[in-house]
Design an enzyme around this catalytic site. Structure first.
Site, PDB file in Angstrom:
ATOM      1  N   GLU A   1       0.832  -1.213   0.000  1.00 40.76           N
ATOM      2  CA  GLU A   1       0.000   0.000   0.000  1.00 40.76           C
ATOM      3  C   GLU A   1       0.866   1.263   0.000  1.00 40.76           C
ATOM      4  O   GLU A   1       2.076   1.208   0.252  1.00 40.76           O
ATOM      5  CB  GLU A   1      -0.909   0.013   1.223  1.00 40.76           C
ATOM      6  CG  GLU A   1      -0.140   0.083   2.535  1.00 40.76           C
ATOM      7  CD  GLU A   1      -0.883   0.859   3.608  1.00 40.76           C
ATOM      8  OE1 GLU A   1      -1.234   2.037   3.362  1.00 40.76           O
ATOM      9  OE2 GLU A   1      -1.082   0.299   4.700  1.00 40.76           O
TER      10      GLU A   1
ATOM     11  N   LYS B   1      -4.111  -1.050  14.211  1.00 37.68           N
ATOM     12  CA  LYS B   1      -3.388  -0.054  14.981  1.00 37.68           C
ATOM     13  C   LYS B   1      -3.998   0.094  16.370  1.00 37.68           C
ATOM     14  O   LYS B   1      -5.218   0.145  16.514  1.00 37.68           O
ATOM     15  CB  LYS B   1      -3.409   1.279  14.239  1.00 37.68           C
ATOM     16  CG  LYS B   1      -2.292   1.344  13.214  1.00 37.68           C
ATOM     17  CD  LYS B   1      -2.590   2.307  12.121  1.00 37.68           C
ATOM     18  CE  LYS B   1      -3.662   1.717  11.243  1.00 37.68           C
ATOM     19  NZ  LYS B   1      -4.030   2.597  10.144  1.00 37.68           N
TER      20      LYS B   1
HETATM   21  N1  PSU Z   1      -0.720   1.051   8.764  1.00 38.00           N
HETATM   22  C1  PSU Z   1       0.301   1.836   9.115  1.00 38.00           C
HETATM   23  N2  PSU Z   1       0.212   3.165   8.849  1.00 38.00           N
HETATM   24  C2  PSU Z   1      -0.854   3.678   8.159  1.00 38.00           C
HETATM   25  C3  PSU Z   1      -1.926   2.833   7.766  1.00 38.00           C
HETATM   26  C4  PSU Z   1      -1.792   1.525   8.109  1.00 38.00           C
HETATM   27  O1  PSU Z   1       1.282   1.367   9.684  1.00 38.00           O
HETATM   28  O2  PSU Z   1      -0.844   4.851   7.880  1.00 38.00           O
HETATM   29  C5  PSU Z   1      -3.087   3.355   6.936  1.00 38.00           C
HETATM   30  C6  PSU Z   1      -3.603   2.189   6.116  1.00 38.00           C
HETATM   31  O3  PSU Z   1      -3.504   2.575   4.763  1.00 38.00           O
HETATM   32  C7  PSU Z   1      -5.024   1.985   6.535  1.00 38.00           C
HETATM   33  C8  PSU Z   1      -5.410   3.369   6.920  1.00 38.00           C
HETATM   34  O4  PSU Z   1      -5.803   1.458   5.512  1.00 38.00           O
HETATM   35  O5  PSU Z   1      -4.252   3.830   7.621  1.00 38.00           O
HETATM   36  C9  PSU Z   1      -6.672   3.389   7.739  1.00 38.00           C
HETATM   37  O6  PSU Z   1      -7.214   4.671   7.718  1.00 38.00           O
HETATM   38  P1  PSU Z   1      -8.694   4.955   8.243  1.00 38.00           P
HETATM   39  O7  PSU Z   1      -8.631   4.661   9.698  1.00 38.00           O
HETATM   40  O8  PSU Z   1      -8.957   6.414   7.964  1.00 38.00           O
HETATM   41  O9  PSU Z   1      -9.590   4.017   7.505  1.00 38.00           O
END
Ligand code: PSU
Ligand code: MN
Length: 310
Positions: free
Chosen positions: A28, A160
């Site tokens: 990603e 996370k």
């Molecule tokens: N994992 C990481 N850092 C990130 C992300 C994931 O170590 O920045 C990103 C991923 O792309 C994940 C996104 O899909 O954060 C989720 O964002 P949200 O909570 O707005 O859906």
């Protein structure tokens, strides 16, 4: 047979690997554009590619560039993306908007899953998936329903820890996503190896996880399989310590009225500062390790089809 939609550009290296049925790992780019500070973001993206490569698979880093969905980026494209400001985080919702406007952006887990699946890629490495945010509100990452509908083996270090992990696991169950622990019985909490929450099954090798994913798809389920890998011991942080930084960061986010796609990047950035960079080291370490595990798993998953452009 897999048709590549218009507005998709596949790199020569990835196209070749797909044609020959060689292992490919999707990566990603929201982690590059929104998740990590410069210059670590570019170094991390390169190192993830190199880990995939060194362990026998072709990296397919996915991003939107000037309104095209790129599957596999050149060094220059990766560099460009890492320097751009004001980019959109591309999740499932954002493809049409970004393509129509000719925008560039980093793909989140959900966005990367959409694009990887279109390109016939079955393994994907990331840091941590998005999930249910704390506080009982409506902020649930698009990653979760996407995992429920896209047949890809996703290698990550759990969700996370800024999130509500029990609620995230509940939604994964609702979405029919099996959670497999690599050499662990516990769902990792991203920066930490422990969360007190159980996985559905423990395996000892990435190959074993690949076999389970194949059995899952062969049984007719069109969804993701989550392989969770604890962060390496050398960089992992104690859960209790991480919790205090997160509490602090969450209070700040509330005071500053941060919402929408900005929430996750804000919290990650604040935790990195509060931890004096320790969380950043953990994030980098687990990203590289997950890239390696994904490459090993990909070798055990046959390439489904040859690609043909429409
Ligand atoms: N994992 C990481 N850092 C990130 C992300 C994931 O170590 O920045 C990103 C991923 O792309 C994940 C996104 O899909 O954060 C989720 O964002 P949200 O909570 O707005 O859906
Ligand atoms: Mn959200």
């Amino acid at each position: 047979m897999n048709y590549l939609p218009p507005n998709y550009v596949i790199s020569p290296a990835v196209a070749r690997a797909r044609q020959l049925g060689l292992p490919v790992v999707a990566l990603e780019t929201a982690v590059l554009t929104h998740g990590l500070p410069r210059p670590e973001n570019l170094r991390a993206a390169r190192e993830m590619e190199s880990q995939v490569f060194q362990h026998g698979a072709t990296p397919a880093t996915i991003a939107l560039l000037a309104g095209k969905v790129h599957i596999g980026l050149t060094t220059e494209q990766l560099e460009q993306l890492s320097r751009m400001d004001g980019l959109r985080k591309i999740s499932r919702r954002d493809f049409g908007l970004a393509i129509a406007r000719g925008e560039s952006g980093g793909t989140t887990v959900s966005g990367t899953l959409v694009a990887a699946h279109q390109a016939g890629i079955r393994v994907f490495a990331t840091g941590g998936i998005g999930g249910v945010h704390r506080g009982g509100g409506m902020d649930v990452s698009a990653d979760l329903p996407e995992l429920g509908r896209t047949p890809v083996l996703v290698v990550c270090s759990g969700a996370k820890s800024i999130l509500d992990l029990p609620a995230t696991l509940e939604v994964l169950e609702t979405q029919g996503v099996p959670v497999i622990g690599l050499q662990t019985d516990e769902f990792p909490a991203f920066y930490s190896r422990e969360s007190g929450l159980q996985v559905n099954l423990r395996v000892e090798t990435p190959q074993e996880a690949a076999q389970i994913a194949l059995a899952h798809w062969q049984s007719g389920v069109e969804g993701a399989v989550l392989l969770v890998v604890p962060p390496p011991e050398e960089v992992a942080l104690p859960a209790r310590q991480v919790e205090s930084w997160i509490d602090h960061a969450l209070r700040e986010a509330g005071e500053k009225h941060i919402h929408g796609p900005a929430v996750t990047p804000f919290l990650l950035d604040r935790v990195a500062h509060l931890s004096g960079g320790a969380s950043l080291q953990a994030n980098l370490g687990l990203l590289f390790n997950n890239a390696r595990v994904a490459a090993e798993a990909a070798a055990a998953i046959p390439g489904p089809t040859r690609l043909r452009s429409v």
